[in-house]
Scaffold this motif. Structure first.
Motif, short mmCIF file in Angstrom:
data_model
loop_
_atom_site.label_atom_id
_atom_site.label_comp_id
_atom_site.label_asym_id
_atom_site.label_seq_id
_atom_site.Cartn_x
_atom_site.Cartn_y
_atom_site.Cartn_z
N ASN A 61 13.91 68.00 20.59
CA ASN A 61 14.47 68.39 21.88
C ASN A 61 15.81 67.70 22.14
O ASN A 61 16.77 68.34 22.57
CB ASN A 61 13.50 68.08 23.02
N TYR A 62 15.87 66.38 21.90
CA TYR A 62 17.10 65.65 22.17
C TYR A 62 18.21 66.09 21.21
O TYR A 62 19.36 66.26 21.62
CB TYR A 62 16.90 64.13 22.06
N THR A 63 17.88 66.27 19.95
CA THR A 63 18.89 66.68 18.97
C THR A 63 19.48 68.04 19.34
O THR A 63 20.69 68.24 19.27
CB THR A 63 18.28 66.71 17.55
N PHE A 64 18.64 68.97 19.78
CA PHE A 64 19.13 70.28 20.19
C PHE A 64 20.00 70.16 21.44
O PHE A 64 21.08 70.77 21.51
CB PHE A 64 17.94 71.23 20.44
N ALA A 65 19.58 69.37 22.41
CA ALA A 65 20.38 69.17 23.62
C ALA A 65 21.70 68.50 23.27
O ALA A 65 22.76 68.88 23.81
CB ALA A 65 19.60 68.33 24.63
N TYR A 66 21.68 67.52 22.38
CA TYR A 66 22.89 66.83 21.95
C TYR A 66 23.85 67.81 21.28
O TYR A 66 25.06 67.79 21.54
CB TYR A 66 22.52 65.71 20.98
N LEU A 67 23.31 68.68 20.44
CA LEU A 67 24.11 69.69 19.75
C LEU A 67 24.86 70.57 20.74
O LEU A 67 26.04 70.87 20.55
CB LEU A 67 23.22 70.54 18.84
N LEU A 68 24.20 70.96 21.80
CA LEU A 68 24.82 71.85 22.79
C LEU A 68 25.68 71.09 23.80
O LEU A 68 26.85 71.42 24.00
CB LEU A 68 23.74 72.64 23.53
N LEU A 69 25.12 70.08 24.45
CA LEU A 69 25.79 69.42 25.56
C LEU A 69 26.95 68.54 25.13
O LEU A 69 27.88 68.33 25.90
CB LEU A 69 24.78 68.60 26.37
N GLY A 70 26.92 68.04 23.91
CA GLY A 70 28.01 67.19 23.43
C GLY A 70 29.35 67.90 23.39
O GLY A 70 30.40 67.26 23.35
N ASN A 71 29.34 69.20 23.40
CA ASN A 71 30.57 69.97 23.32
C ASN A 71 31.26 70.16 24.67
O ASN A 71 32.33 70.75 24.73
CB ASN A 71 30.30 71.32 22.66
N PHE A 72 30.66 69.67 25.73
CA PHE A 72 31.26 69.78 27.05
C PHE A 72 32.04 68.52 27.42
O PHE A 72 32.43 68.34 28.56
CB PHE A 72 30.18 70.06 28.12
N TYR A 73 32.28 67.64 26.46
CA TYR A 73 32.96 66.38 26.71
C TYR A 73 34.48 66.53 26.65
O TYR A 73 35.21 65.59 26.84
CB TYR A 73 32.46 65.35 25.69
N GLY A 74 34.96 67.71 26.36
CA GLY A 74 36.40 67.97 26.27
C GLY A 74 36.73 68.71 24.99
O GLY A 74 35.93 68.77 24.06
N MET A 75 37.93 69.28 24.97
CA MET A 75 38.34 70.08 23.81
C MET A 75 38.45 69.24 22.55
O MET A 75 38.07 69.68 21.47
CB MET A 75 39.67 70.78 24.09
N GLY A 76 38.95 68.00 22.66
CA GLY A 76 39.04 67.13 21.48
C GLY A 76 37.67 66.87 20.88
O GLY A 76 37.49 66.92 19.66
N ALA A 77 36.70 66.60 21.75
CA ALA A 77 35.32 66.37 21.27
C ALA A 77 34.77 67.63 20.62
O ALA A 77 34.15 67.56 19.56
CB ALA A 77 34.42 65.93 22.43
#
Length: 162
Positions: A121-137
């Motif tokens: 669950n956390y890995t899937f959430a990380y995969l998706l939500l980590g991309n909202f940290y900015g365009m560089g991220a």
């Protein structure tokens, strides 16, 4: 002040700011984070990805994918961008997530992934939500994932994993 000096010395993966022998920044910047939330998110990310993957592929393969994913993503990004505040371990974590997905698709019994447990669950959430940290991220995450895919496919071809 101290944080800015430390980030300037060890983080900040922009080739524009690196002096001749400061190549180590491509590695050390992965251990610096923007804030405590960034650090905790990546710490949990590497922990849960490790729970899923490390005992299946071995610590050295895990480390190789993580480090190559981080360094290669930051090199490519630094070539095209003035990435002065480049910090964090997420490209390496995304490289490992690519490995998880590929190995699961290659052999569903080797990595039996099912939602309903914390690591998946956390890995899937990380995969998706980590991309909202900015365009560089977003860009370095895609690069990390891409390099993780390439490394995993090479490892499969060479029978290093599975």
């Amino acid at each position: 002040m101290f944080k800015d000096t430390l980030l300037q010395w060890a983080g900040g993966k922009s080739f524009n700011n690196m002096q001749g022998k400061e190549w180590y920044r491509l590695l050390t910047g992965s251990f610096f984070h923007q804030n405590i939330l960034h650090l905790l998110g990546n710490a949990y990310g590497i922990y849960f990805v490790g729970v899923i993957l490390e005992n299946k592929i071995g610590s050295w393969n895990f480390l190789a994918i993580y480090l190559i994913g981080n360094i290669a993503a930051y090199i490519v990004y630094a070539i095209f961008s003035n990435y002065t505040e480049g910090t964090g371990a997420s490209p390496g974590i995304y490289a490992l997530i690519a490995c998880i997905i590929i190995l699961h698709l290659y052999n569903k019994e080797f990595l039996n992934l099912q939602f309903g447990n914390w690591p998946v669950n956390y890995t899937f959430a990380y995969l998706l939500l980590g991309n909202f940290y900015g365009m560089g991220a977003f860009i370095v995450h895609i690069l990390g994932f891409s390099f993780g895919t390439i490394i995993t496919l090479i490892f499969l071809f060479l029978n290093v994993v599975i």
